[in-house]
Write a protein that holds these residues in place. Structure first.
Motif, mmCIF file in Angstrom:
data_model
loop_
_atom_site.group_PDB
_atom_site.id
_atom_site.type_symbol
_atom_site.label_atom_id
_atom_site.label_comp_id
_atom_site.label_asym_id
_atom_site.label_seq_id
_atom_site.Cartn_x
_atom_site.Cartn_y
_atom_site.Cartn_z
ATOM 1 N N ALA A 56 0.847 -1.190 0.000
ATOM 2 C CA ALA A 56 0.000 0.000 0.000
ATOM 3 C C ALA A 56 0.881 1.239 0.000
ATOM 4 C CB ALA A 56 -0.898 0.004 1.228
ATOM 5 N N LEU A 57 0.445 2.249 -0.740
ATOM 6 C CA LEU A 57 1.203 3.493 -0.833
ATOM 7 C C LEU A 57 0.915 4.371 0.378
ATOM 8 C CD1 LEU A 57 3.034 5.166 -2.822
ATOM 9 C CD2 LEU A 57 0.926 6.354 -3.476
ATOM 10 N N CYS A 58 1.956 5.049 0.874
ATOM 11 C CA CYS A 58 1.807 5.957 2.012
ATOM 12 C C CYS A 58 2.691 7.186 1.812
ATOM 13 C CB CYS A 58 2.249 5.291 3.322
ATOM 14 S SG CYS A 58 1.368 3.793 3.781
ATOM 15 N N ARG A 59 2.186 8.329 2.218
ATOM 16 C CA ARG A 59 3.056 9.477 2.372
ATOM 17 C C ARG A 59 3.908 9.256 3.621
ATOM 18 N NH1 ARG A 59 -1.913 13.519 2.638
ATOM 19 N NH2 ARG A 59 -2.524 11.713 3.916
ATOM 20 N N THR A 60 4.870 10.121 3.859
ATOM 21 C CA THR A 60 5.658 10.018 5.088
ATOM 22 C C THR A 60 4.845 10.655 6.222
ATOM 23 O OG1 THR A 60 6.844 11.963 4.246
ATOM 24 C CG2 THR A 60 7.978 9.836 4.128
ATOM 25 N N VAL A 61 3.717 9.999 6.488
ATOM 26 C CA VAL A 61 2.758 10.441 7.502
ATOM 27 C C VAL A 61 2.347 9.208 8.298
ATOM 28 C CG1 VAL A 61 0.453 11.422 7.881
ATOM 29 C CG2 VAL A 61 1.901 12.328 6.044
ATOM 30 N N ARG A 62 2.445 9.264 9.599
ATOM 31 C CA ARG A 62 2.125 8.090 10.420
ATOM 32 C C ARG A 62 0.683 7.615 10.221
ATOM 33 N NH1 ARG A 62 5.160 7.461 16.113
ATOM 34 N NH2 ARG A 62 7.296 7.960 15.432
ATOM 35 N N PRO A 77 14.696 20.020 -4.906
ATOM 36 C CA PRO A 77 14.552 21.411 -4.456
ATOM 37 C C PRO A 77 13.149 21.963 -4.691
ATOM 38 C CG PRO A 77 16.644 21.130 -5.584
ATOM 39 C CD PRO A 77 15.887 19.844 -5.755
ATOM 40 N N LEU A 78 12.550 21.624 -5.836
ATOM 41 C CA LEU A 78 11.199 22.089 -6.136
ATOM 42 C C LEU A 78 10.194 21.588 -5.107
ATOM 43 C CD1 LEU A 78 11.008 21.687 -10.017
ATOM 44 C CD2 LEU A 78 10.442 23.769 -8.746
ATOM 45 N N HIS A 79 10.270 20.313 -4.771
ATOM 46 C CA HIS A 79 9.320 19.729 -3.818
ATOM 47 C C HIS A 79 9.578 20.234 -2.404
ATOM 48 C CE1 HIS A 79 7.139 16.361 -6.042
ATOM 49 N NE2 HIS A 79 7.831 17.024 -6.966
ATOM 50 N N ARG A 80 10.852 20.360 -2.048
ATOM 51 C CA ARG A 80 11.169 20.829 -0.694
ATOM 52 C C ARG A 80 10.684 22.262 -0.477
ATOM 53 N NH1 ARG A 80 16.525 18.868 -1.871
ATOM 54 N NH2 ARG A 80 17.299 21.018 -1.678
ATOM 55 N N GLU A 81 10.907 23.113 -1.477
ATOM 56 C CA GLU A 81 10.574 24.521 -1.316
ATOM 57 C C GLU A 81 9.089 24.803 -1.488
ATOM 58 O OE1 GLU A 81 11.540 28.895 -3.362
ATOM 59 O OE2 GLU A 81 12.724 27.123 -3.934
ATOM 60 N N HIS A 82 8.497 24.248 -2.533
ATOM 61 C CA HIS A 82 7.141 24.652 -2.892
ATOM 62 C C HIS A 82 6.041 23.733 -2.351
ATOM 63 C CE1 HIS A 82 8.613 27.813 -5.519
ATOM 64 N NE2 HIS A 82 9.488 26.952 -6.011
ATOM 65 N N LYS A 83 6.359 22.464 -2.117
ATOM 66 C CA LYS A 83 5.321 21.545 -1.641
ATOM 67 C C LYS A 83 5.441 21.291 -0.143
ATOM 68 C CE LYS A 83 5.129 17.028 -2.453
ATOM 69 N NZ LYS A 83 4.972 15.722 -3.134
ATOM 70 N N LEU A 84 6.630 20.896 0.283
ATOM 71 C CA LEU A 84 6.817 20.550 1.695
ATOM 72 C C LEU A 84 7.160 21.758 2.561
ATOM 73 C CD1 LEU A 84 8.903 17.259 1.328
ATOM 74 C CD2 LEU A 84 6.449 17.485 1.670
ATOM 75 N N GLU A 144 13.462 22.256 4.882
ATOM 76 C CA GLU A 144 14.878 22.202 4.529
ATOM 77 C C GLU A 144 15.344 20.746 4.522
ATOM 78 O OE1 GLU A 144 16.601 24.842 3.632
ATOM 79 O OE2 GLU A 144 14.897 26.187 4.010
ATOM 80 N N GLN A 145 16.536 20.519 3.990
ATOM 81 C CA GLN A 145 17.055 19.149 3.884
ATOM 82 C C GLN A 145 17.051 18.394 5.214
ATOM 83 O OE1 GLN A 145 20.869 18.964 1.933
ATOM 84 N NE2 GLN A 145 20.045 19.597 -0.057
ATOM 85 N N PRO A 146 17.546 18.981 6.319
ATOM 86 C CA PRO A 146 17.541 18.229 7.583
ATOM 87 C C PRO A 146 16.130 17.830 8.038
ATOM 88 C CG PRO A 146 19.024 20.105 7.727
ATOM 89 C CD PRO A 146 18.228 20.280 6.461
ATOM 90 N N GLU A 147 15.161 18.700 7.774
ATOM 91 C CA GLU A 147 13.783 18.372 8.161
ATOM 92 C C GLU A 147 13.238 17.207 7.342
ATOM 93 O OE1 GLU A 147 11.418 22.273 9.302
ATOM 94 O OE2 GLU A 147 12.628 22.636 7.496
ATOM 95 N N VAL A 148 13.577 17.182 6.056
ATOM 96 C CA VAL A 148 13.139 16.076 5.198
ATOM 97 C C VAL A 148 13.769 14.771 5.667
ATOM 98 C CG1 VAL A 148 13.221 15.126 2.861
ATOM 99 C CG2 VAL A 148 12.701 17.547 3.198
ATOM 100 N N LEU A 149 15.056 14.818 5.999
ATOM 101 C CA LEU A 149 15.725 13.613 6.500
ATOM 102 C C LEU A 149 15.080 13.129 7.794
ATOM 103 C CD1 LEU A 149 19.482 14.521 5.834
ATOM 104 C CD2 LEU A 149 18.110 12.821 4.629
ATOM 105 N N GLY A 150 14.718 14.052 8.670
ATOM 106 C CA GLY A 150 14.059 13.681 9.915
ATOM 107 C C GLY A 150 12.701 13.043 9.674
ATOM 108 N N LEU A 151 11.975 13.575 8.691
ATOM 109 C CA LEU A 151 10.671 13.016 8.335
ATOM 110 C C LEU A 151 10.819 11.592 7.818
ATOM 111 C CD1 LEU A 151 7.678 13.858 8.142
ATOM 112 C CD2 LEU A 151 8.147 14.641 5.814
ATOM 113 N N PRO A 185 12.283 8.480 -2.841
ATOM 114 C CA PRO A 185 12.341 9.940 -2.829
ATOM 115 C C PRO A 185 11.643 10.480 -4.063
ATOM 116 C CG PRO A 185 14.470 9.024 -3.434
ATOM 117 C CD PRO A 185 13.553 7.870 -3.207
ATOM 118 N N GLU A 186 10.467 11.056 -3.870
ATOM 119 C CA GLU A 186 9.708 11.561 -5.012
ATOM 120 C C GLU A 186 10.514 12.624 -5.753
ATOM 121 O OE1 GLU A 186 5.109 13.009 -5.904
ATOM 122 O OE2 GLU A 186 6.033 13.454 -3.971
#
Length: 419
Positions: free
Chosen positions: A102-108, A136-143, A146-153, A172-173
């Motif tokens: 099943a597909l999931c976002r990085t959401v519990r 960079p496009l997804h990090r800035e405009h969608k999520l 910053e990079q450390p926050e994405v890694l933590g997620l 990694p989308e």
């Protein structure tokens, strides 16, 4: 030892055993020479506008995919739709061979929804596929992270998922537009958190085969813990290169390839499973891999998916199109009658299709005309056959030369019907 301590001790032993088994399975697939097909027709394919499938239709397609030998089925996105949950639950107990994921976002919460949908499936036959935008496009405009926050997620949710599932994939989308160094970091963190498969999705279909080979080798050579996970590839067809890119991924060492039947999917679609499978089947010496796909099931699959989704196939569509084993050209018809292999890359039976179809028309030759007349029980001299052929060439554009019209033309040259 009290009951709580005993339970904890046994749980620890159970987790260690699972860890050993997972590692053994991953090592087996990494060292083997069989590429695994993961089908996403029921999820990514269904996202194509107009391709909506009812739960019972998904089950029919899943059964056909199982019969064809796919390793895993991307069965749906439980957090997005009750219909997806229903379809997944209908597959449980019916689909026994492939792993259901099943597909999931990085959401519990997505992971919890997947666990609920798949709860009745055996643990070794269920999994989750997590995705998170990393470019960079997804990090800035969608999520807006910053990079450390994405890694933590990634670390948090992959770790959470691995506590509920033995099979956890992370992709990694927009990987193809993500900085290579950051991409490596994402994969490393995901594997350390428990991912058993890492994916490379070309989300907007901008890659070329040369670039695919280069980046897949880069991942293989630079992710330090890559030996603890399988590597999957997922290509979109915006430049018409999804199949070629998938094959380049196989050549670079990908263990898992994700495709859809008929290449359906977002925008220009996905890599077509039947095309990839036949390319590997016909070029085994080049790619050096085996597969568990039964190619004789492919034609039936293409027709089933086209019928249930309502997304028709081009007559020229490889493997499934109406014209794949049809020709009107006289030279080709003559060759096919003498030996089908003269003008075919493979015979119809290789994909479970019907036989060769010699279409009669202005470009046909006398051998094809004589052959069809013989099948109808009409024997003519060479001169008479040429007369019929002349009649065919005078038929107005758009008029099909069916058996009734062919018999009429034959009657004219033999004088048995009115002209």
């Amino acid at each position: 030892m009290d009951s709580m301590a005993t339970t904890g001790f046994l749980k620890g032993i159970e987790n260690k055993v699972r860890g050993v088994v997972k590692r053994a399975v991953i090592n087996h697939h990494r060292r083997g020479d069989t590429v695994l097909f993961s089908d996403t027709t029921l999820r990514d394919g269904e996202q194509m506008p107009g391709a909506t499938l009812e739960p019972h239709e998904k089950v029919r397609i899943a059964q056909a995919l199982e019969a064809a030998g796919v390793h895993s089925l991307d069965a749906g996105f439980p957090a997005s739709s009750q219909a997806d949950i229903e379809a997944i639950r209908l597959m449980i107990g019916v689909i026994k061979g492939p792993v259901l994921t099943a597909l999931c976002r990085t959401v519990r919460g997505d992971i919890d929804a997947a666990e609920e949908a798949l709860s009745d499936n055996p643990r070794h036959k269920r999994g989750v596929s997590l995705f998170c935008g990393t470019s960079p496009l997804h990090r800035e405009h969608k999520l807006r992270k910053e990079q450390p926050e994405v890694l933590g997620l990634i670390t948090d949710t992959v770790g959470y998922a691995s506590g509920k599932f033995d099979i956890v994939a992370f992709s990694p989308e927009d990987a193809s537009r993500t900085e290579p160094d950051f991409l490596i970091e994402c994969y490393k963190e995901a594997i350390d958190a428990g991912a058993t498969t890492i994916g490379f999705p070309d989300t907007v279909g901008v890659m070329t085969p040369e670039k695919v080979y280069e980046i897949i080798r880069h991942i293989q050579d630079n992710v330090p813990n890559i030996d603890r996970a399988l590597l999957a590839v997922h290509f979109h067809n915006d430049l018409g290169l999804a199949v070629a890119n998938t094959l380049a991924g196989v050549q670079a060492g990908a263990n898992v390839i994700q495709c859809t039947i008929n290449g359906i999917g977002e925008r220009a679609g996905n890599a077509s499973l039947e095309e990839v499978a036949m390319a590997l089947h016909l070029n085994q010496e080049q790619y050096g891999v085996k597969m568990n796909i039964d190619t004789t099931k492919l034609f039936e699959l293409t027709q089933l998916v086209a019928d249930l989704t309502g997304i028709g196939l081009s007559p020229m569509k490889p493997v499934g199109g109406d014209n794949i084993f049809a020709t009107e050209a006289g030279i080709h018809q003559d060759g096919l009658l003498k030996n089908p292999d003269t003008y075919l890359p493979y015979r119809p039976e290789a994909i479970g299709a019907r036989g060769i179809r010699l279409v009669l028309g202005r470009h046909s030759g006398r051998r094809a005309v004589a052959h069809r007349l013989h099948e109808l029980g009409v024997e003519l001299s060479d001169e008479q056959v040429l007369g019929v052929l002349d009649g065919i060439k005078e038929v107005p554009k758009g008029v099909s030369i069916d058996d009734e019209l062919l018999a009429q033309l034959a009657g004219r040259v033999t004088g048995t019907t009115a002209s």
